[in-house]
Design an enzyme around this catalytic site. Sequence first.
Site, mmCIF file in Angstrom:
data_model
loop_
_atom_site.group_PDB
_atom_site.id
_atom_site.type_symbol
_atom_site.label_atom_id
_atom_site.label_comp_id
_atom_site.label_asym_id
_atom_site.label_seq_id
_atom_site.Cartn_x
_atom_site.Cartn_y
_atom_site.Cartn_z
ATOM 1 N N GLU A 166 20.053 -12.609 -7.851
ATOM 2 C CA GLU A 166 20.309 -12.781 -9.117
ATOM 3 C C GLU A 166 19.934 -14.195 -9.641
ATOM 4 O O GLU A 166 19.605 -14.523 -10.606
ATOM 5 C CB GLU A 166 21.830 -12.749 -9.501
ATOM 6 N N SER A 174 26.897 -16.713 -8.775
ATOM 7 C CA SER A 174 26.768 -15.473 -8.059
ATOM 8 C C SER A 174 24.919 -15.361 -7.594
ATOM 9 O O SER A 174 24.143 -15.349 -8.253
ATOM 10 C CB SER A 174 27.112 -14.277 -8.769
ATOM 11 N N ARG A 223 21.910 -7.689 -15.945
ATOM 12 C CA ARG A 223 21.160 -8.996 -15.514
ATOM 13 C C ARG A 223 19.560 -8.897 -16.079
ATOM 14 O O ARG A 223 19.011 -9.613 -15.359
ATOM 15 C CB ARG A 223 21.322 -9.433 -14.181
#
Length: 301
Positions: free
Chosen positions: A293, A223, A173
């Site tokens: 995230e 998420s 990420r």
Amino acid sequence: MQKLEKLKSELEGIDIRFNEPLSQYTYTKVGGAADFLVFPRNRYELVRIVNFANQEDIPWMVLGNASNIIVRDGGIRGFVIMFDKLNNVAVDGYMIEAEAGANLIQTTHIALQNSLTGFEFACGIPGSVGGAVFMNAGAYGGEIAHVLVSCKVLTPQGQVKTLDVRDMKFGYRHSLVQETGDIVISAKFALSPGVHRTIRQEMERLTHLRELKQPLEYPSCGSVFKRPLGHFAGQLISEAGLKGHRIGGVEVSEKHAGFMINVDKGTAQDYENLIAHVIERVRENSGITLEREVRIIGESL
């Protein structure tokens, strides 16, 4: 007032919306107003906007298509740039080139239409191509780093340049552009020839898995947390007894504890409070500190 008239004059012809509520555009359905929400139709309009903002010392940022993001209730000052109209996708042999505003899921379906394999992992990831490159989005063992060849970016100074995949410093990420402030404006992907039926079946399988596991029926930011090494965020949250826990109008999903859903006119502050509470409770229960995230931007009320 003088600056506003200059803005209207110098950016004439560009779709600009003044004091526009961002809750209309975010996947969470929360967020205050942008001073100037702009929708460039092409790279040249984008460069005009950025150059004007820099010359006039007006802050600017790109919102992408606002999927894995929370905009605070006080909104965002200056220009907020959305890429909805920068959405062309072109296929050349085994290569796909997509503008940053192209919908990622739709782009994977264009790959399917052309019997190109390699993009199946992304068939259920919400958001734009630009946002996916920025985050190195991934699922089910695949990620953008596996298929990207290069991308064109706009620097904070308004210059366009090309970055090779080797320049991107991809990690979990993570990508180089998170560090530099460069804005992805298009991306080129290398796929492989495949069998249409096989690709379609795999995409249907992955889509079914997502629908079973994720609360797609509610507004959410996707998420919320990165996956801790050796663990799953959703499992840690469940073990802390937080499934269904609610603050204001936002709650931890019963279906997948890694998601927080807007069930009743929630606010960005509700999201922030719930995220902080979950981090604290999981740390107390497991000793593991969850890392966000989702990006949180803008001003609080």
